[in-house]
Design a protein around this motif. Structure first.
Motif, PDB file in Angstrom:
ATOM      1  N   PHE A   1       6.808  12.069 -10.266  1.00 60.89           N
ATOM      2  CA  PHE A   1       6.161  12.290  -8.970  1.00 60.89           C
ATOM      3  C   PHE A   1       5.279  11.104  -8.602  1.00 60.89           C
ATOM      4  N   GLY A   2       4.562  10.554  -9.574  1.00 58.48           N
ATOM      5  CA  GLY A   2       3.720   9.388  -9.310  1.00 58.48           C
ATOM      6  C   GLY A   2       4.531   8.218  -8.791  1.00 58.48           C
ATOM      7  N   GLU A   3       5.710   8.001  -9.359  1.00 59.90           N
ATOM      8  CA  GLU A   3       6.580   6.920  -8.900  1.00 59.90           C
ATOM      9  C   GLU A   3       7.054   7.163  -7.465  1.00 59.90           C
ATOM     10  N   ARG A   4       7.458   8.414  -7.176  1.00 57.13           N
ATOM     11  CA  ARG A   4       7.916   8.738  -5.817  1.00 57.13           C
ATOM     12  C   ARG A   4       6.764   8.594  -4.822  1.00 57.13           C
ATOM     13  N   LEU A   5       5.579   9.032  -5.211  1.00 56.42           N
ATOM     14  CA  LEU A   5       4.438   8.958  -4.299  1.00 56.42           C
ATOM     15  C   LEU A   5       4.095   7.515  -3.969  1.00 56.42           C
ATOM     16  N   ALA A   6       4.126   6.628  -4.957  1.00 55.76           N
ATOM     17  CA  ALA A   6       3.855   5.210  -4.698  1.00 55.76           C
ATOM     18  C   ALA A   6       4.884   4.636  -3.727  1.00 55.76           C
ATOM     19  N   GLU A   7       6.143   5.030  -3.874  1.00 52.02           N
ATOM     20  CA  GLU A   7       7.194   4.530  -2.990  1.00 52.02           C
ATOM     21  C   GLU A   7       6.970   4.963  -1.548  1.00 52.02           C
ATOM     22  N   VAL A   8       6.680   6.240  -1.335  1.00 44.03           N
ATOM     23  CA  VAL A   8       6.548   6.714   0.047  1.00 44.03           C
ATOM     24  C   VAL A   8       5.221   6.278   0.666  1.00 44.03           C
ATOM     25  N   ILE A   9       4.170   6.093  -0.144  1.00 45.14           N
ATOM     26  CA  ILE A   9       2.933   5.526   0.393  1.00 45.14           C
ATOM     27  C   ILE A   9       3.224   4.154   1.000  1.00 45.14           C
ATOM     28  N   ALA A  10       4.000   3.339   0.286  1.00 41.71           N
ATOM     29  CA  ALA A  10       4.355   2.008   0.796  1.00 41.71           C
ATOM     30  C   ALA A  10       5.138   2.114   2.100  1.00 41.71           C
ATOM     31  N   GLN A  11       6.028   3.075   2.196  1.00 47.02           N
ATOM     32  CA  GLN A  11       6.818   3.244   3.411  1.00 47.02           C
ATOM     33  C   GLN A  11       5.957   3.704   4.585  1.00 47.02           C
ATOM     34  N   VAL A  12       5.046   4.640   4.335  1.00 47.02           N
ATOM     35  CA  VAL A  12       4.159   5.108   5.400  1.00 47.02           C
ATOM     36  C   VAL A  12       3.215   3.990   5.836  1.00 47.02           C
ATOM     37  N   GLU A  13       2.796   3.148   4.893  1.00 47.80           N
ATOM     38  CA  GLU A  13       1.960   2.002   5.237  1.00 47.80           C
ATOM     39  C   GLU A  13       2.656   1.103   6.253  1.00 47.80           C
ATOM     40  N   VAL A  14       3.923   0.843   6.028  1.00 48.92           N
ATOM     41  CA  VAL A  14       4.675  -0.006   6.955  1.00 48.92           C
ATOM     42  C   VAL A  14       4.774   0.666   8.319  1.00 48.92           C
ATOM     43  N   ARG A  15       5.094   1.953   8.336  1.00 41.16           N
ATOM     44  CA  ARG A  15       5.251   2.664   9.608  1.00 41.16           C
ATOM     45  C   ARG A  15       3.966   2.681  10.416  1.00 41.16           C
ATOM     46  N   LEU A  16       2.827   2.830   9.745  1.00 36.93           N
ATOM     47  CA  LEU A  16       1.541   2.934  10.435  1.00 36.93           C
ATOM     48  C   LEU A  16       0.822   1.599  10.571  1.00 36.93           C
ATOM     49  N   GLY A  17       1.446   0.519  10.127  1.00 36.29           N
ATOM     50  CA  GLY A  17       0.811  -0.787  10.240  1.00 36.29           C
ATOM     51  C   GLY A  17      -0.333  -0.991   9.273  1.00 36.29           C
ATOM     52  N   ALA A  18      -0.319  -0.247   8.157  1.00 35.02           N
ATOM     53  CA  ALA A  18      -1.399  -0.345   7.167  1.00 35.02           C
ATOM     54  C   ALA A  18      -0.966  -1.124   5.939  1.00 35.02           C
ATOM     55  N   ASP A  19       0.076  -1.935   6.076  1.00 38.89           N
ATOM     56  CA  ASP A  19       0.618  -2.671   4.939  1.00 38.89           C
ATOM     57  C   ASP A  19      -0.038  -4.029   4.742  1.00 38.89           C
ATOM     58  N   THR A  20      -0.996  -4.365   5.595  1.00 36.75           N
ATOM     59  CA  THR A  20      -1.729  -5.627   5.448  1.00 36.75           C
ATOM     60  C   THR A  20      -3.227  -5.331   5.453  1.00 36.75           C
ATOM     61  N   PRO A  21      -3.886  -5.332   4.302  1.00 35.64           N
ATOM     62  CA  PRO A  21      -5.321  -5.041   4.262  1.00 35.64           C
ATOM     63  C   PRO A  21      -6.125  -6.164   4.897  1.00 35.64           C
ATOM     64  N   ASP A  22      -7.300  -5.818   5.422  1.00 37.40           N
ATOM     65  CA  ASP A  22      -8.152  -6.856   5.989  1.00 37.40           C
ATOM     66  C   ASP A  22      -8.761  -7.695   4.872  1.00 37.40           C
ATOM     67  N   GLU A  23      -9.414  -8.787   5.257  1.00 34.73           N
ATOM     68  CA  GLU A  23      -9.911  -9.742   4.265  1.00 34.73           C
ATOM     69  C   GLU A  23     -10.867  -9.099   3.268  1.00 34.73           C
ATOM     70  N   GLY A  24     -11.720  -8.211   3.772  1.00 28.38           N
ATOM     71  CA  GLY A  24     -12.695  -7.587   2.885  1.00 28.38           C
ATOM     72  C   GLY A  24     -12.066  -6.679   1.852  1.00 28.38           C
ATOM     73  N   ALA A  25     -10.898  -6.109   2.185  1.00 21.47           N
ATOM     74  CA  ALA A  25     -10.255  -5.169   1.267  1.00 21.47           C
ATOM     75  C   ALA A  25      -9.373  -5.857   0.233  1.00 21.47           C
ATOM     76  N   VAL A  26      -8.984  -7.096   0.491  1.00 17.84           N
ATOM     77  CA  VAL A  26      -8.052  -7.776  -0.416  1.00 17.84           C
ATOM     78  C   VAL A  26      -8.662  -7.956  -1.806  1.00 17.84           C
ATOM     79  N   SER A  27      -9.866  -8.505  -1.880  1.00 16.67           N
ATOM     80  CA  SER A  27     -10.484  -8.736  -3.185  1.00 16.67           C
ATOM     81  C   SER A  27     -10.845  -7.421  -3.860  1.00 16.67           C
ATOM     82  N   ALA A  28     -11.305  -6.438  -3.084  1.00 17.82           N
ATOM     83  CA  ALA A  28     -11.642  -5.137  -3.659  1.00 17.82           C
ATOM     84  C   ALA A  28     -10.410  -4.472  -4.251  1.00 17.82           C
ATOM     85  N   ARG A  29      -9.275  -4.593  -3.555  1.00 17.12           N
ATOM     86  CA  ARG A  29      -8.032  -4.019  -4.071  1.00 17.12           C
ATOM     87  C   ARG A  29      -7.615  -4.713  -5.356  1.00 17.12           C
TER      88      ARG A  29
END
Length: 363
Positions: free
Chosen positions: A215-243
């Motif tokens: 389930f963890g593997e499937r969840l990571a996959e679909v999170i990535a897909q939803v990120e692309v759909r919602l335009g959340a696949d590119t974090p802002d500068e402040g979030a890059v280092s924190a991530r």
């Protein structure tokens, strides 16, 4: 002030917001939100601002005031909004339906959206320190914000909605398709970049260890897909280092499933506050529904919502068990952030906390 609930006023405000959705989306984008997320998020808000249901809830709330008791409504209420688009609209809309004079102090990070909403709804935007002039101040924000507001208006009644966290419970079963359930949870993870109290920040998995990892593997996959759909696949500068820091630490402590910006960390310890990285969740496995409480280490009063996925409808007592952990909303996964206007904010009555009840039974 009369206790009549003005449904027409609520309908008119929602109609104006609905008619100007393009302007509201443009304002969200100006404030830094991805356009795709702004569109889906606003559509979600419009579905939740259901005036008739909220009016009926207000009527039932006001029925708690008995014969011989008189409600003294405040002459004015100030609202302090957070940066999350739409998070503070509900209380102001309900107040407008009761005819209460109100003003809004919009967030510095949500100026464009906040001012556009107020212009369309006919609500005054409070500049500078004018919010301090009201006898009642309604605050949605961090616990630090609440403390600061209370310190600055010692004579006012402060109705505070502070920091809380939400999580999901995934109950496995012989007919459960893991990817489909992961898709529902991912919607609640990615929307608004986990900026709200109803953003899912952890998943309690009830089932076998092998299925939990899958389930963890499937969840990571679909999170990535939803990120692309919602335009959340590119974090802002402040979030890059924190991530980068959070992901490195997560990978040092156990298994991590990552396909996009967000990730899923398989955790051995109870869930407390969530991962310090956008769109990331911790995954906690237990054997039985009765063990869910052991996997939740959130402080008392800090749980907001619980999203239910999998075979929860087939197991008796699930809703009662998760509600006993302090949740003020329990909903199917994928619908957690579509909060009805009638919802009792943080489990409190919506408007009775604004008023003073005077006992007049002997007069």
């Amino acid at each position: 002030m009369a206790q009549r609930v003005d449904v027409k006023a609520g309908r008119a405000i929602v109609a104006r917001l609905n008619a100007e959705q393009d302007a509201l989306i443009e304002a969200m984008v100006t404030d830094g939100w991805p356009e795709a997320m702004a569109r889906e998020g606003l559509a979600m808000h419009m579905r939740s601002w259901e005036v008739e249901g909220a009016a009926e809830a207000l009527r039932r709330e006001l029925e708690a005031v008995g014969p011989g008791q008189h409600l003294m409504w405040p002459q004015r209420v100030s609202h302090i909004w957070p940066a999350l688009p739409g998070a503070g609209v509900g209380p102001v809309l309900l107040g407008a339906m009761m005819g209460v004079p109100q003003g809004v102090k919009v967030s510095r990070r949500g100026q464009a959206f906040g001012k556009t909403v107020c212009e369309l709804a006919g609500w005054e935007v409070l500049e500078g320190e004018r919010w301090r002039e009201a006898p009642v101040v309604v605050v949605s924000g961090s616990d630090e914000t609440l403390r600061e507001v209370r310190a600055r208006v010692p004579g006012a009644r402060v109705v505070g909605y502070g920091h809380r966290v939400s999580f999901a419970v995934m109950i496995d079963g012989p007919t459960i398709e893991l990817r489909r359930e992961a898709q529902k949870i991912a919607e609640d993870v990615v929307m608004w970049r986990q900026a709200g109290c109803f953003s899912v920040r952890a998943v309690i998995f009830v089932g076998q260890e092998e299925r939990c990892r899958a389930f963890g593997e499937r969840l990571a996959e679909v999170i990535a897909q939803v990120e692309v759909r919602l335009g959340a696949d590119t974090p802002d500068e402040g979030a890059v280092s924190a991530r980068a820091q959070a992901l490195t630490l997560a990978q040092m402590t156990g298994a991590v499933f990552v396909r996009g910006v967000g990730y899923v960390r398989l955790a051995a310890e109870p869930f407390e506050t969530g991962e310090s990285s956008p769109q990331a969740v911790s995954l906690h496995r237990v054997d039985e529904v009765d063990d869910i409480a052991r996997a939740v280490g959130v402080r008392e009063g800090q749980v907001q919502g619980v999203a239910l996925a999998g075979a929860w409808q087939e197991r008796s007592g699930v809703v009662e068990r998760v509600a006993s952990l302090g949740a003020t909303r329990v909903a199917p996964a994928g619908q957690m952030q579509q909060v009805p206007l009638r919802w009792w904010h943080d489990g409190q009555a919506n408007l009775l906390s604004w008023v003073r009840v005077v006992e007049c039974s002997e007069l």
